[in-house]
Write a protein that holds these residues in place. Structure first.
Motif, PDB file in Angstrom:
ATOM      1  N   SER A  82      14.529   8.170  -6.243  1.00 43.56           N
ATOM      2  CA  SER A  82      13.764   9.503  -6.748  1.00 43.56           C
ATOM      3  C   SER A  82      12.308   8.716  -6.775  1.00 43.56           C
ATOM      4  CB  SER A  82      14.223  10.293  -7.607  1.00 43.56           C
ATOM      5  OG  SER A  82      14.076   9.487  -9.000  1.00 43.56           O
ATOM      6  N   ALA A  83      11.314   9.543  -6.834  1.00 44.77           N
ATOM      7  CA  ALA A  83       9.779   9.009  -7.087  1.00 44.77           C
ATOM      8  C   ALA A  83       9.936   8.792  -8.629  1.00 44.77           C
ATOM      9  CB  ALA A  83       8.834  10.245  -6.896  1.00 44.77           C
ATOM     10  N   GLY A  84      10.600   9.297  -9.574  1.00 50.45           N
ATOM     11  CA  GLY A  84      10.558   9.121 -11.004  1.00 50.45           C
ATOM     12  C   GLY A  84      11.225   7.729 -11.266  1.00 50.45           C
ATOM     13  N   THR A  85      12.368   7.535 -10.451  1.00 48.98           N
ATOM     14  CA  THR A  85      12.900   6.053 -10.758  1.00 48.98           C
ATOM     15  C   THR A  85      12.007   5.040 -10.361  1.00 48.98           C
ATOM     16  OG1 THR A  85      15.029   7.262 -10.437  1.00 48.98           O
ATOM     17  CG2 THR A  85      15.082   4.885 -10.225  1.00 48.98           C
ATOM     18  N   VAL A  86      11.207   5.373  -9.106  1.00 46.45           N
ATOM     19  CA  VAL A  86      10.283   4.378  -8.590  1.00 46.45           C
ATOM     20  C   VAL A  86       9.209   4.028  -9.792  1.00 46.45           C
ATOM     21  CG1 VAL A  86       8.439   3.883  -7.095  1.00 46.45           C
ATOM     22  CG2 VAL A  86      10.696   4.669  -6.156  1.00 46.45           C
ATOM     23  N   ARG A  87       8.796   5.218 -10.291  1.00 41.05           N
ATOM     24  CA  ARG A  87       7.759   5.171 -11.222  1.00 41.05           C
ATOM     25  C   ARG A  87       8.173   4.147 -12.537  1.00 41.05           C
ATOM     26  NH1 ARG A  87       5.473  10.059  -9.040  1.00 41.05           N
ATOM     27  NH2 ARG A  87       6.996  11.249 -10.302  1.00 41.05           N
ATOM     28  N   ASN A  88       9.532   4.531 -12.858  1.00 42.57           N
ATOM     29  CA  ASN A  88       9.958   3.870 -14.055  1.00 42.57           C
ATOM     30  C   ASN A  88      10.201   2.265 -13.782  1.00 42.57           C
ATOM     31  OD1 ASN A  88      10.452   6.174 -15.488  1.00 42.57           O
ATOM     32  ND2 ASN A  88      12.697   6.496 -14.926  1.00 42.57           N
ATOM     33  N   TYR A  89      10.553   2.061 -12.758  1.00 49.05           N
ATOM     34  CA  TYR A  89      10.541   0.511 -12.123  1.00 49.05           C
ATOM     35  C   TYR A  89       9.423  -0.157 -12.359  1.00 49.05           C
ATOM     36  CZ  TYR A  89      15.662   0.460 -10.565  1.00 49.05           C
ATOM     37  OH  TYR A  89      16.787   0.574 -10.342  1.00 49.05           O
ATOM     38  N   MET A  90       8.278   0.797 -11.898  1.00 49.09           N
ATOM     39  CA  MET A  90       6.805   0.206 -11.852  1.00 49.09           C
ATOM     40  C   MET A  90       6.526  -0.146 -13.203  1.00 49.09           C
ATOM     41  SD  MET A  90       4.179  -0.972  -9.983  1.00 49.09           S
ATOM     42  CE  MET A  90       4.625  -0.518  -8.641  1.00 49.09           C
ATOM     43  N   SER A  91       6.790   0.810 -14.154  1.00 48.73           N
ATOM     44  CA  SER A  91       6.376   0.947 -15.572  1.00 48.73           C
ATOM     45  C   SER A  91       6.956  -0.029 -16.278  1.00 48.73           C
ATOM     46  CB  SER A  91       6.607   2.272 -16.067  1.00 48.73           C
ATOM     47  OG  SER A  91       6.859   2.078 -17.488  1.00 48.73           O
ATOM     48  N   GLU A  92       8.118  -0.429 -15.831  1.00 53.75           N
ATOM     49  CA  GLU A  92       9.040  -1.677 -16.612  1.00 53.75           C
ATOM     50  C   GLU A  92       8.444  -2.817 -16.072  1.00 53.75           C
ATOM     51  OE1 GLU A  92      12.178  -2.412 -18.213  1.00 53.75           O
ATOM     52  OE2 GLU A  92      11.513  -0.480 -18.955  1.00 53.75           O
ATOM     53  N   ALA A  93       7.911  -3.135 -14.727  1.00 54.73           N
ATOM     54  CA  ALA A  93       7.202  -4.359 -14.251  1.00 54.73           C
ATOM     55  C   ALA A  93       5.988  -4.623 -14.797  1.00 54.73           C
ATOM     56  CB  ALA A  93       7.107  -4.190 -12.834  1.00 54.73           C
ATOM     57  N   ILE A  94       5.174  -3.363 -15.048  1.00 59.19           N
ATOM     58  CA  ILE A  94       3.838  -3.695 -15.812  1.00 59.19           C
ATOM     59  C   ILE A  94       3.978  -3.889 -17.192  1.00 59.19           C
ATOM     60  CG2 ILE A  94       1.993  -2.538 -16.582  1.00 59.19           C
ATOM     61  CD1 ILE A  94       2.191  -0.391 -13.763  1.00 59.19           C
TER      62      ILE A  94
ATOM     63  N   GLY B  30       0.871  -1.285   0.016  1.00 59.93           N
ATOM     64  CA  GLY B  30       0.048   0.144   0.002  1.00 59.93           C
ATOM     65  C   GLY B  30       0.756   1.297   0.252  1.00 59.93           C
ATOM     66  N   LEU B  31       2.311   1.217  -0.315  1.00 62.26           N
ATOM     67  CA  LEU B  31       2.969   2.198  -0.248  1.00 62.26           C
ATOM     68  C   LEU B  31       2.786   2.994  -1.591  1.00 62.26           C
ATOM     69  CD1 LEU B  31       4.282   0.681   2.154  1.00 62.26           C
ATOM     70  CD2 LEU B  31       6.499   1.836   1.483  1.00 62.26           C
ATOM     71  N   THR B  32       2.928   4.502  -1.422  1.00 61.33           N
ATOM     72  CA  THR B  32       2.735   5.314  -2.699  1.00 61.33           C
ATOM     73  C   THR B  32       4.334   5.330  -3.225  1.00 61.33           C
ATOM     74  OG1 THR B  32       3.344   7.302  -1.779  1.00 61.33           O
ATOM     75  CG2 THR B  32       1.021   6.636  -1.621  1.00 61.33           C
ATOM     76  N   ALA B  33       4.350   5.916  -4.406  1.00 62.46           N
ATOM     77  CA  ALA B  33       5.665   5.948  -5.061  1.00 62.46           C
ATOM     78  C   ALA B  33       6.643   6.563  -4.357  1.00 62.46           C
ATOM     79  CB  ALA B  33       5.405   6.391  -6.385  1.00 62.46           C
ATOM     80  N   GLY B  34       6.103   8.006  -3.610  1.00 68.37           N
ATOM     81  CA  GLY B  34       6.909   8.571  -2.629  1.00 68.37           C
ATOM     82  C   GLY B  34       7.368   7.921  -1.553  1.00 68.37           C
ATOM     83  N   ASP B  35       6.495   7.081  -1.055  1.00 71.51           N
ATOM     84  CA  ASP B  35       6.941   6.390   0.074  1.00 71.51           C
ATOM     85  C   ASP B  35       7.870   5.298  -0.105  1.00 71.51           C
ATOM     86  OD1 ASP B  35       4.716   7.488   1.636  1.00 71.51           O
ATOM     87  OD2 ASP B  35       3.489   6.056   1.147  1.00 71.51           O
ATOM     88  N   ILE B  36       7.640   4.629  -1.366  1.00 69.55           N
ATOM     89  CA  ILE B  36       8.644   3.563  -1.770  1.00 69.55           C
ATOM     90  C   ILE B  36      10.176   4.353  -2.213  1.00 69.55           C
ATOM     91  CG2 ILE B  36       9.183   1.888  -3.729  1.00 69.55           C
ATOM     92  CD1 ILE B  36       6.211   1.417  -4.028  1.00 69.55           C
ATOM     93  N   ALA B  37      10.055   5.546  -2.703  1.00 65.22           N
ATOM     94  CA  ALA B  37      11.200   6.215  -2.896  1.00 65.22           C
ATOM     95  C   ALA B  37      11.924   6.524  -1.725  1.00 65.22           C
ATOM     96  CB  ALA B  37      10.890   7.353  -3.706  1.00 65.22           C
ATOM     97  N   GLY B  38      11.343   6.899  -0.567  1.00 68.88           N
ATOM     98  CA  GLY B  38      12.032   7.149   0.699  1.00 68.88           C
ATOM     99  C   GLY B  38      12.560   5.949   0.980  1.00 68.88           C
ATOM    100  N   ARG B  39      12.000   4.856   1.258  1.00 70.65           N
ATOM    101  CA  ARG B  39      12.346   3.588   1.594  1.00 70.65           C
ATOM    102  C   ARG B  39      13.638   3.203   1.036  1.00 70.65           C
ATOM    103  NH1 ARG B  39       9.181  -0.846   4.160  1.00 70.65           N
ATOM    104  NH2 ARG B  39       7.573   0.624   4.730  1.00 70.65           N
ATOM    105  N   LEU B  40      13.429   3.063  -0.267  1.00 75.54           N
ATOM    106  CA  LEU B  40      14.602   2.567  -1.125  1.00 75.54           C
ATOM    107  C   LEU B  40      15.716   3.610  -1.524  1.00 75.54           C
ATOM    108  CD1 LEU B  40      12.780   0.230  -3.640  1.00 75.54           C
ATOM    109  CD2 LEU B  40      13.837  -0.241  -1.487  1.00 75.54           C
ATOM    110  N   TYR B  41      15.543   4.947  -1.146  1.00 78.03           N
ATOM    111  CA  TYR B  41      16.544   6.165  -1.353  1.00 78.03           C
ATOM    112  C   TYR B  41      16.715   6.110  -2.946  1.00 78.03           C
ATOM    113  CZ  TYR B  41      17.654   4.807   3.672  1.00 78.03           C
ATOM    114  OH  TYR B  41      17.656   4.534   4.860  1.00 78.03           O
TER     115      TYR B  41
END
Length: 199
Positions: free
Chosen positions: A166-178, A153-164
């Motif tokens: 950027s939110a953009g990088t997290v969105r890229n990983y998510m988009s790749e996975a999709i 249930g974490l948002t892209a921002g939360d995930i970015a903070g947890r994994l050190y």
């Protein structure tokens, strides 16, 4: 041979332990109701083998197998599962599990598997061995992490903070996975990855 049985369902844990204890060459020296307890018992009692359910509270059977491998502990792990998911099977093999059996296997089959593992062999249910040839997990470690946290249930921002990241990088990983999972969206991607045992 000394064995620990780790299974979160009390009745099944008791029955399995009692049946294994009936075998002349098998002694059940401990029982655990979750993964963390199993790990503590293994480190304390040094069994030859731990028969472990794949899905348990606190730590899964796979988590325990991975931890033992990391520690270089000699206890061999035999995973019991009701799931014939290829992702689980591949993770178990990578974690160094010596056996991967279905829970509904007959007890004499389990006994034979434990003897084979004790002698340094591997024991895998034929149905599960077939699943090994199914699709490999297409996700990278980072993509798995991002999906796993999104599933909590974490948002892209939360995930970015947890994994050190950027939110953009997290969105890229998510988009790749999709894309890799040919999913419609993030919820669909999480569902596909969970069903295959990839996260």
């Amino acid at each position: 041979m000394k064995v620990i049985v780790a299974e979160d369902q009390g009745m099944l844990r008791g029955a399995l332990s009692a049946l294994l204890d009936l075998e002349d060459d098998i002694e059940v020296i401990g029982q655990a109701e979750n993964g963390r307890q199993a790990l503590e018992l293994i480190l304390e009692l040094s069994p030859d083998i731990c028969v472990m359910d794949i899905e348990m509270p606190e730590m899964s059977g796979l988590d325990v197998a991975e931890k033992l491998k990391e520690l270089g502990h000699p206890c061999r792990v035999v995973i019991l599962t009701t799931f014939s998911r290829s992702g689980y099977f591949q993770r178990a093999m990578k974690a160094g599990a010596s056996g991967f059996l279905l829970k509904d296997s007959p007890i004499d089959e389990l006994g034979a598997a434990l003897r084979k593992v004790r002698q340094g062999g591997r024991a895998v249910s034929p149905e599960l061995a077939l699943s090994f040839w199914e699709a490999e997990n297409p996700l990278s470690e980072r993509e798995r992490e991002v999906l796993r946290l999104a599933a909590e249930g974490l948002t892209a921002g939360d995930i970015a903070g947890r994994l050190y990241l950027s939110a953009g990088t997290v969105r890229n990983y998510m988009s790749e996975a999709i894309q890799k999972l040919e999913a419609k969206n993030r919820i669909d991607a999480i569902g596909i990855a969970e069903r295959n045992g990839w996260i």
